[in-house]
Write a protein that holds these residues in place. Structure first.
Motif, PDB file in Angstrom:
ATOM      1  N   ALA A   6      26.850  27.724  12.772  1.00  0.00           N
ATOM      2  CA  ALA A   6      27.940  28.222  14.250  1.00  0.00           C
ATOM      3  C   ALA A   6      29.283  28.850  13.260  1.00  0.00           C
ATOM      4  CB  ALA A   6      28.221  26.331  14.041  1.00  0.00           C
ATOM      5  N   VAL A   7      28.983  29.208  15.243  1.00  0.00           N
ATOM      6  CA  VAL A   7      30.181  29.986  14.903  1.00  0.00           C
ATOM      7  C   VAL A   7      31.605  29.504  16.139  1.00  0.00           C
ATOM      8  CG1 VAL A   7      30.859  32.970  15.453  1.00  0.00           C
ATOM      9  CG2 VAL A   7      28.047  32.480  14.390  1.00  0.00           C
ATOM     10  N   ILE A   8      32.713  29.710  15.347  1.00  0.00           N
ATOM     11  CA  ILE A   8      33.622  29.064  16.733  1.00  0.00           C
ATOM     12  C   ILE A   8      34.587  30.368  16.874  1.00  0.00           C
ATOM     13  CG2 ILE A   8      35.336  27.197  16.897  1.00  0.00           C
ATOM     14  CD1 ILE A   8      33.574  25.274  15.268  1.00  0.00           C
ATOM     15  N   GLY A   9      34.683  30.913  18.286  1.00  0.00           N
ATOM     16  CA  GLY A   9      35.617  31.829  18.552  1.00  0.00           C
ATOM     17  C   GLY A   9      34.436  32.513  18.855  1.00  0.00           C
ATOM     18  N   LEU A  10      34.754  33.666  19.673  1.00  0.00           N
ATOM     19  CA  LEU A  10      33.374  34.430  20.299  1.00  0.00           C
ATOM     20  C   LEU A  10      34.184  35.670  20.626  1.00  0.00           C
ATOM     21  CD1 LEU A  10      30.997  32.152  22.558  1.00  0.00           C
ATOM     22  CD2 LEU A  10      30.867  33.333  19.828  1.00  0.00           C
ATOM     23  N   GLY A  11      35.467  35.639  20.174  1.00  0.00           N
ATOM     24  CA  GLY A  11      36.258  37.259  19.856  1.00  0.00           C
ATOM     25  C   GLY A  11      34.872  38.704  20.075  1.00  0.00           C
ATOM     26  N   ARG A  12      36.431  39.787  19.468  1.00  0.00           N
ATOM     27  CA  ARG A  12      35.507  40.437  18.826  1.00  0.00           C
ATOM     28  C   ARG A  12      34.947  40.500  17.175  1.00  0.00           C
ATOM     29  NH1 ARG A  12      39.263  46.006  19.261  1.00  0.00           N
ATOM     30  NH2 ARG A  12      41.291  44.007  18.196  1.00  0.00           N
ATOM     31  N   PHE A  13      35.551  39.685  16.440  1.00  0.00           N
ATOM     32  CA  PHE A  13      34.554  39.443  15.538  1.00  0.00           C
ATOM     33  C   PHE A  13      34.281  38.466  15.181  1.00  0.00           C
ATOM     34  CE2 PHE A  13      35.497  36.771  11.321  1.00  0.00           C
ATOM     35  CZ  PHE A  13      34.708  37.589   9.856  1.00  0.00           C
ATOM     36  N   GLY A  14      33.867  37.527  16.423  1.00  0.00           N
ATOM     37  CA  GLY A  14      33.273  36.417  16.405  1.00  0.00           C
ATOM     38  C   GLY A  14      31.802  37.309  17.163  1.00  0.00           C
ATOM     39  N   SER A  15      32.093  37.672  17.785  1.00  0.00           N
ATOM     40  CA  SER A  15      31.156  37.733  18.644  1.00  0.00           C
ATOM     41  C   SER A  15      29.899  38.686  17.286  1.00  0.00           C
ATOM     42  CB  SER A  15      31.259  38.853  19.683  1.00  0.00           C
ATOM     43  OG  SER A  15      32.151  37.773  20.483  1.00  0.00           O
ATOM     44  N   ASP A  32      32.725  28.165  22.245  1.00  0.00           N
ATOM     45  CA  ASP A  32      33.893  29.230  22.235  1.00  0.00           C
ATOM     46  C   ASP A  32      35.004  28.226  23.455  1.00  0.00           C
ATOM     47  OD1 ASP A  32      35.710  32.508  21.791  1.00  0.00           O
ATOM     48  OD2 ASP A  32      36.543  30.729  23.867  1.00  0.00           O
ATOM     49  N   ILE A  33      36.085  28.001  23.306  1.00  0.00           N
ATOM     50  CA  ILE A  33      37.015  27.291  24.672  1.00  0.00           C
ATOM     51  C   ILE A  33      36.633  28.174  26.406  1.00  0.00           C
ATOM     52  CG2 ILE A  33      38.643  28.139  24.640  1.00  0.00           C
ATOM     53  CD1 ILE A  33      39.714  25.262  24.679  1.00  0.00           C
ATOM     54  N   ASP A  34      36.128  29.100  26.086  1.00  0.00           N
ATOM     55  CA  ASP A  34      36.708  30.303  27.519  1.00  0.00           C
ATOM     56  C   ASP A  34      34.801  30.126  27.031  1.00  0.00           C
ATOM     57  OD1 ASP A  34      35.817  32.573  29.382  1.00  0.00           O
ATOM     58  OD2 ASP A  34      37.894  33.220  28.486  1.00  0.00           O
ATOM     59  N   GLU A  35      34.715  29.119  28.810  1.00  0.00           N
ATOM     60  CA  GLU A  35      33.245  29.748  29.887  1.00  0.00           C
ATOM     61  C   GLU A  35      32.508  30.986  29.955  1.00  0.00           C
ATOM     62  OE1 GLU A  35      30.987  27.089  33.152  1.00  0.00           O
ATOM     63  OE2 GLU A  35      32.965  26.932  32.973  1.00  0.00           O
ATOM     64  N   VAL A  49      27.465  26.663  23.319  1.00  0.00           N
ATOM     65  CA  VAL A  49      28.842  25.919  23.925  1.00  0.00           C
ATOM     66  C   VAL A  49      30.121  26.084  24.218  1.00  0.00           C
ATOM     67  CG1 VAL A  49      28.947  23.597  23.386  1.00  0.00           C
ATOM     68  CG2 VAL A  49      27.552  24.604  22.569  1.00  0.00           C
ATOM     69  N   VAL A  50      30.603  25.169  25.191  1.00  0.00           N
ATOM     70  CA  VAL A  50      31.714  25.556  26.256  1.00  0.00           C
ATOM     71  C   VAL A  50      32.380  24.654  25.185  1.00  0.00           C
ATOM     72  CG1 VAL A  50      33.526  25.098  27.577  1.00  0.00           C
ATOM     73  CG2 VAL A  50      31.383  26.518  28.132  1.00  0.00           C
ATOM     74  N   GLY A  51      33.517  23.777  24.530  1.00  0.00           N
ATOM     75  CA  GLY A  51      34.062  23.204  23.430  1.00  0.00           C
ATOM     76  C   GLY A  51      35.610  23.457  22.587  1.00  0.00           C
ATOM     77  N   ASP A  52      36.377  22.316  22.749  1.00  0.00           N
ATOM     78  CA  ASP A  52      37.304  22.485  22.048  1.00  0.00           C
ATOM     79  C   ASP A  52      37.558  21.903  20.516  1.00  0.00           C
ATOM     80  OD1 ASP A  52      40.320  22.409  21.623  1.00  0.00           O
ATOM     81  OD2 ASP A  52      40.994  21.130  22.979  1.00  0.00           O
ATOM     82  N   ILE A  59      33.924  18.526  18.112  1.00  0.00           N
ATOM     83  CA  ILE A  59      32.981  18.443  16.596  1.00  0.00           C
ATOM     84  C   ILE A  59      31.578  17.465  16.364  1.00  0.00           C
ATOM     85  CG2 ILE A  59      33.083  18.171  14.848  1.00  0.00           C
ATOM     86  CD1 ILE A  59      34.657  20.584  15.837  1.00  0.00           C
ATOM     87  N   LYS A  60      32.187  16.521  16.737  1.00  0.00           N
ATOM     88  CA  LYS A  60      31.033  14.771  16.413  1.00  0.00           C
ATOM     89  C   LYS A  60      29.798  15.096  17.407  1.00  0.00           C
ATOM     90  CE  LYS A  60      34.332  11.570  14.013  1.00  0.00           C
ATOM     91  NZ  LYS A  60      34.639  10.446  13.849  1.00  0.00           N
ATOM     92  N   SER A  61      30.349  15.363  18.611  1.00  0.00           N
ATOM     93  CA  SER A  61      29.325  15.213  20.116  1.00  0.00           C
ATOM     94  C   SER A  61      28.080  16.458  19.366  1.00  0.00           C
ATOM     95  CB  SER A  61      29.711  15.657  20.082  1.00  0.00           C
ATOM     96  OG  SER A  61      30.713  16.637  21.026  1.00  0.00           O
TER      97      SER A  61
END
Length: 219
Positions: A6-15, A32-35, A49-52, A59-61
Motif C-alpha cells: 500500500a502506498v499512501i501519498g501520491l506525490g512525486r516520491f509516492g507516485s 491519497d486524499i486528493d481525488e 482509493v481516496v482516503g484520509d 485505515i481499518k476499512s
C-alpha cells in the motif's frame, strides 16, 4: 508469490514507488486524499482509493493491516505522516516505510516504530556529492551513517593485479563483492581474479576505509 503493498501519498516520491512496484507485477493499493491524484493511478495500481489515513476508521476499512508492506510517502504534511504511521503501527502492519522531511521528522518516526525511514532528498544529495568529488566512483549507496556500497572503476594503477596481490581486505578493511566486466558480472570473485582496466568493482565497507582505498590506491 506476489507481495501486497500500500502506498499512501501520491506525490512525486509516492507516485514513482507505486509505478515501479506495479511494473514489477506487485499488488499495489494507491491511497491519497486528493481525488485527482487517485484517478491518475486507477489504471496503474491494483486499487486506487481516496482516503484520509489520519482517520483510524479509514485505515481499518481498507484492511491495510493485511498488506505485506505499507509505504507512507506523504510529502508536505509532517503531522499527517506521523499520525498515519502511528495508526498503522497500532493496527499491526507488518512493515512500514516512511519518507522523512527532515532530521527531526526522522527521529520522531523512528521513535514511534517505523521499520524503515528514508530521506530521499538528503540521500540523493550525498550520492551526487560523492560522485562529483571522485573521478573513479560511478555510484554510491549509503547503508548506514558509516558504511556504504560503492562502484569504483579500476584504472591503470591496479589493472593486471589480482585481488590477493592488492590485499585490499587486509590493507583497507573493505571487500570486493562483485566485478562488472562489460556484459559479465563476477559475484564473490576469487582471490586470484585479475583486475582488468575499466572493471567496475562493487566494494562494501566503512566510508573511511573506502575513502582510503580511493585516495591511496586509485589516486
Amino acid at each position: 508469490m506476489k507481495k501486497e503493498f500500500a502506498v499512501i501519498g501520491l506525490g512525486r516520491f509516492g507516485s514513482s514507488i507505486c509505478k515501479a512496484l506495479a511494473e514489477e507485477g506487485m499488488e499495489v493499493m494507491a491511497i491519497d486524499i486528493d481525488e485527482d491524484r487517485v484517478n491518475e493511478f486507477s489504471m496503474i495500481a491494483s486499487h486506487a482509493v481516496v482516503g484520509d489515513t489520519t482517520d483510524e476508521t479509514v485505515i481499518k476499512s481498507l484492511g491495510i493491516r493485511n498488506f505485506d508492506h505499507v509505504i507512507v510517502a506523504i510529502g508536505d504534511n509532517i503531522q499527517a505522516s506521523i499520525l498515519t504511521t502511528l495508526i498503522l503501527k497500532e493496527a499491526g502492519v507488518k512493515k512500514i516505510t516512511v519518507k522523512a522531511q527532515n532530521d527531526y521528522h526522522e527521529k520522531v518516526l523512528s521513535k514511534i516504530g517505523a521499520d524503515f525511514v528514508i530521506h530521499p532528498e538528503r540521500d540523493m544529495g550525498r550520492r551526487i556529492a560523492h560522485k562529483l568529488v571522485s573521478n573513479n566512483v560511478l555510484d554510491y549507496l549509503e547503508l548506514s551513517d558509516e558504511h556504504s556500497i560503492v562502484e569504483i572503476v579500476a584504472n591503470e594503477r591496479i589493472s593486471g593485479h589480482t585481488i590477493i596481490d592488492l590485499d585490499i581486505r587486509a590493507k583497507y578493511g573493505i571487500n570486493i563483492v562483485a566485478i562488472k566486466r562489460r556484459e559479465e558480472i563476477i559475484v564473490s570473485p576469487q582471490a586470484n581474479e585479475k583486475i582488468q582496466y575499466n572493471d567496475i568493482m562493487i566494494v562494501i565497507g566503512a566510508d573511511v576505509d573506502i575513502n582510503r582505498f580511493e585516495k591511496k590506491l586509485l589516486g
